[in-house]
Design a protein around this motif. Structure first.
Motif, PDB file in Angstrom:
ATOM      1  N   SER A 143      45.359  35.429  47.424  1.00  0.00           N
ATOM      2  CA  SER A 143      45.519  36.392  46.332  1.00  0.00           C
ATOM      3  C   SER A 143      46.103  37.703  46.851  1.00  0.00           C
ATOM      4  O   SER A 143      45.990  38.036  48.035  1.00  0.00           O
ATOM      5  CB  SER A 143      44.192  36.626  45.622  1.00  0.00           C
ATOM      6  OG  SER A 143      43.131  36.443  46.506  1.00  0.00           O
TER       7      SER A 143
ATOM      8  N   LEU B 288      49.073  30.136  36.049  1.00  0.00           N
ATOM      9  CA  LEU B 288      47.963  29.234  36.348  1.00  0.00           C
ATOM     10  C   LEU B 288      48.044  27.973  35.486  1.00  0.00           C
ATOM     11  O   LEU B 288      48.191  28.036  34.272  1.00  0.00           O
ATOM     12  CB  LEU B 288      46.630  29.943  36.092  1.00  0.00           C
ATOM     13  CG  LEU B 288      45.387  29.096  36.372  1.00  0.00           C
ATOM     14  CD1 LEU B 288      45.253  28.795  37.847  1.00  0.00           C
ATOM     15  CD2 LEU B 288      44.144  29.792  35.844  1.00  0.00           C
TER      16      LEU B 288
ATOM     17  N   LEU C  60      39.793  33.985  39.852  1.00  0.00           N
ATOM     18  CA  LEU C  60      40.397  33.315  38.711  1.00  0.00           C
ATOM     19  C   LEU C  60      39.637  33.560  37.421  1.00  0.00           C
ATOM     20  O   LEU C  60      40.110  33.276  36.342  1.00  0.00           O
ATOM     21  CB  LEU C  60      40.464  31.814  38.954  1.00  0.00           C
ATOM     22  CG  LEU C  60      41.336  31.393  40.132  1.00  0.00           C
ATOM     23  CD1 LEU C  60      41.105  29.948  40.475  1.00  0.00           C
ATOM     24  CD2 LEU C  60      42.793  31.666  39.847  1.00  0.00           C
TER      25      LEU C  60
ATOM     26  N   ILE D 234      48.951  34.710  38.049  1.00  0.00           N
ATOM     27  CA  ILE D 234      48.269  35.013  39.293  1.00  0.00           C
ATOM     28  C   ILE D 234      49.242  35.715  40.219  1.00  0.00           C
ATOM     29  O   ILE D 234      50.369  35.260  40.417  1.00  0.00           O
ATOM     30  CB  ILE D 234      47.798  33.719  39.976  1.00  0.00           C
ATOM     31  CG1 ILE D 234      46.875  32.946  39.052  1.00  0.00           C
ATOM     32  CG2 ILE D 234      47.129  34.021  41.292  1.00  0.00           C
ATOM     33  CD1 ILE D 234      46.484  31.619  39.617  1.00  0.00           C
TER      34      ILE D 234
END
Lengths: 298, 360
Positions: B275, B291, B322, B329
């Motif tokens: 991330s 996603l 998430l 993302i």
């Protein structure tokens, strides 16, 4: 429910299903066996009216005092000992060779198998010619090797070898097929592993292939011995219906045949049949006991 | 003992070439894995080492000795097969003694050596049994003992663990490694299981379509695959392969131009996608994907997302990140497990270093 405990009713139903086959088995197998056993004890007997006059051990007494019976027994044993080992060694050797060639293997298999499917009468005709003392192929061949003409079919000394040679030749194909089946069941990787373990070709055969093939060798041995003890038609046709020159190839079944068909001594014939039965039984039991100790079933 | 292949080729039936011009050296006293998908030529290569197959061209050396024309016996190899190939009519003891018997070793010495080996592979209590009475793992131990009996110059293992169940496989894997270290015998181990190879080998040779793809240590193969095939074959889950065409500008700042202009694919290991707020060492690029799904399998979370029209998989993005229910993302790439490949599939750049030079 599929699995029931056996009750009287279910057992009867089971037998009912088996009845047709059991009936055939009883009429054509079990009854004749028992009947011939019984017949061997009939000392006075009319075969056509089935009248039994006297029962006793007389037939066996006569049998064991008949020099021809002992001659037949001796000849049969010589025949079995002459045929079985050579036949097995030869057919195993040929099977090993056939197993290693690809080219024409099918052709050779057919050639070796042909005698087995050909009628014994036809084969014997051919062999009568091969064995002919003046024009025969075998004597022609032997002459080139410097061996004088042998009177195969009329010399009492050579009649048994002639019979043995023909029988070996006739049975070869079937034994080869059995050995080939046995060999094809042996995984080829054992040969490769043995090679890596340092075994040469002979050692691979001696320590790996032969032991793994032993169940088949056992089967072939038992079958050859049994059919050897029962030899008759080869003798009959090769020597024109006679038991060979000077009874040189009088075998047990030939003896039985003589007693039954030419001398009408049914009790005696049955008695010799019983003796043959026990002879084969004893040999088979010995074979079986040996196999339990020495044969490894994978 | 060292094994050297010099321009070795093999063709069956004069038509299909199975192995093309192999050149490699297997180091003395080490465990080398031949790894590849089925039909890649790894078992064939093993059979060439063993002498069960002879090459159509080229030379094979054991140390300085040319053994090209010699058979398995002369090469003194020990071999273990996938299906063990124990002689079913012999007891365990007789199986182990068989190579010694063939070498005409004295009975007493045979027995001594067999007991020694039985102890090494932990089958001392099974010596009187027949192979059929043993479990798969025990049979494999017997096969190893038998192959070691005549102190082979080299031990060859052909998919030795494939017939065992998963747990036993791990156990026997470690066992084989221990035995190899204890005896110091040069060992070649053929497998199609990368996990097995990674755990057991000192060096791995990856084969595909009859050619050596890469030959080096397990970790190096993972960290620095030499081409796209190796990158895809090693590592589970498989690497993400993303066309580079539209991303070149992002990489222009830190990748030399001469490399970038030949690069066609971006190869990223799933665990190298993290991330955007990660504090690890990262490449100076920032990406955004859509996603698709996220599912957790025990310690691992598999996140699938759409990036540049490709579905890519990330396993290092934490579940917590998430839960913000956002569809997009932001992610970044670590400085390990990221590669660029050229048109031919050769890897020309790796994020953890400079240009790739095919060493070893």
């Amino acid at each position: 429910m599929m699995i029931k405990k056996p009750t009287l009713k279910s057992t009867l139903i089971g037998f009912l299903y088996l009845a047709p086959m059991l009936l055939i088995l009883l009429v054509f197998n079990i009854f004749p066996i028992l009947d011939s056993f019984a017949m061997s004890f009939f000392t006075k007997y009319n075969f056509y009216t089935n009248q039994i006059g006297q029962i006793g051990l007389g037939n066996f007494k006569t049998l064991f005092s008949d020099p021809n019976f002992w001659l037949a027994l001796k000849n049969t044993l010589i025949f079995v000992i002459g045929v079985v080992p050579i036949s097995i060694c030869l057919s195993l050797g040929i099977a090993l060779l056939l197993n290693h060639i690809r080219f024409l293997a099918g052709f050779f298999k057919t050639v070796y198998f042909l005698p087995f499917v050909t009628s014994t009468v036809a084969i014997s005709l051919v062999w009568q010619w091969i064995y002919n003392d003046q024009y025969g192929l075998l004597n022609l061949f032997l002459r080139h090797l410097g061996i004088g003409p042998i009177n195969w079919l009329n010399d009492p000394k050579w009649a048994m070898p002639a019979l043995i040679i023909m029988t070996i030749w006739k049975g070869l194909g079937f034994n080869i097929i059995l050995f080939l089946a046995g060999l094809s069941n042996i995984d080829q990787r054992y040969e490769r592993v043995a090679q890596i373990d340092g075994a040469n070709k002979w050692q691979t055969f001696r320590y790996i292939i032969f032991p793994l093939l032993s169940p088949m060798t056992f089967l072939v041995t038992v079958m050859s011995i049994i059919s050897g003890f029962k030899v008759f038609d080869e003798v009959f046709v090769l020597f024109g219906g006679s038991p060979g020159p000077g009874q040189a190839t009088l075998t047990l079944v030939f003896y039985l045949y003589q007693k039954f068909y030419t001398e009408w001594q049914y009790g005696l014939a049955a008695a010799s049949g019983v003796v043959l039965f026990f002879l084969i039984l004893i040999v088979t039991v010995i074979n079986y006991l040996y196999s339990r100790k020495h044969i490894y079933y994978v | 003992m060292k094994v050297r292949f010099e321009n070795v080729s093999l063709n069956y039936d004069k038509q299909k070439e199975v192995l093309h011009n192999l050149n490699f050296e297997i180091p003395n006293g080490k465990l080398t894995c031949l790894l590849g998908p089925s039909g890649c030529g790894k078992s064939t290569t093993l059979n060439l080492i063993s002498g069960l197959l002879l090459p159509s061209a080229g030379k094979i050396y054991f140390d300085k000795q040319d053994v090209t024309k010699k058979d398995a016996l002369d090469r003194r190899v020990g071999m273990v097969f996938q299906n063990y190939a124990l002689y079913p009519h012999m007891t365990v003891l007789e199986n182990i003694c068989f190579p010694l018997k063939m070498a005409k070793v004295k009975k007493k010495d045979q027995l001594k050596r067999a007991q020694e080996l039985a102890k090494l592979v932990h089958i001392s209590n099974e010596l009187d049994k027949h192979p059929g009475e043993l479990s798969g793992g025990q049979q494999q131990r017997v096969a190893i003992a038998r192959s070691l009996a005549k102190s082979p110059s080299i031990l060859l293992l052909d998919e030795p663990l494939s017939n065992l169940d998963a747990r036993l496989r791990v156990e026997m894997r470690d066992e084989i490694r221990k035995i190899q270290v204890a005896t110091g015998v040069t060992t070649v181990f053929v497998t199609h299981d990368q996990d097995e190879a990674m755990h057991i080998a000192d060096k791995i040779m990856i084969l595909d379509t009859g050619e050596v793809q890469q030959y080096t240590t397990p970790n190096k193969i993972y960290d620095r695959p030499s081409n796209l095939f190796v990158a895809k074959f090693i590592g589970n889950p498989e690497v993400n392969v993303i066309p580079l065409a539209d991303l070149k500008s992002e990489f222009a700042s830190f990748i030399p131009n001469d490399i970038l202009k030949n690069a066609v694919s971006l190869i990223v290991r799933p665990e190298s996608i993290v991330s955007a707020d990660s504090t690890q060492k990262l490449l100076p690029v920032n990406f955004q994907g859509k996603l698709l799904s996220a599912s957790r399998f025990g310690k691992e979370t598999a996140v699938r997302m759409n990036f540049q029209g490709e579905t890519i998989l990330a396993t290092a993005i934490l579940q917590e990140k998430l839960e913000q229910k956002s569809e997009s993302i932001h992610f970044r790439l670590k400085t390990t497990g990221v590669f660029l490949s050229d048109q031919a599939g050769k890897i020309i750049w790796s994020a953890d270093g400079e240009r790739i030079v095919n060493d070893d």
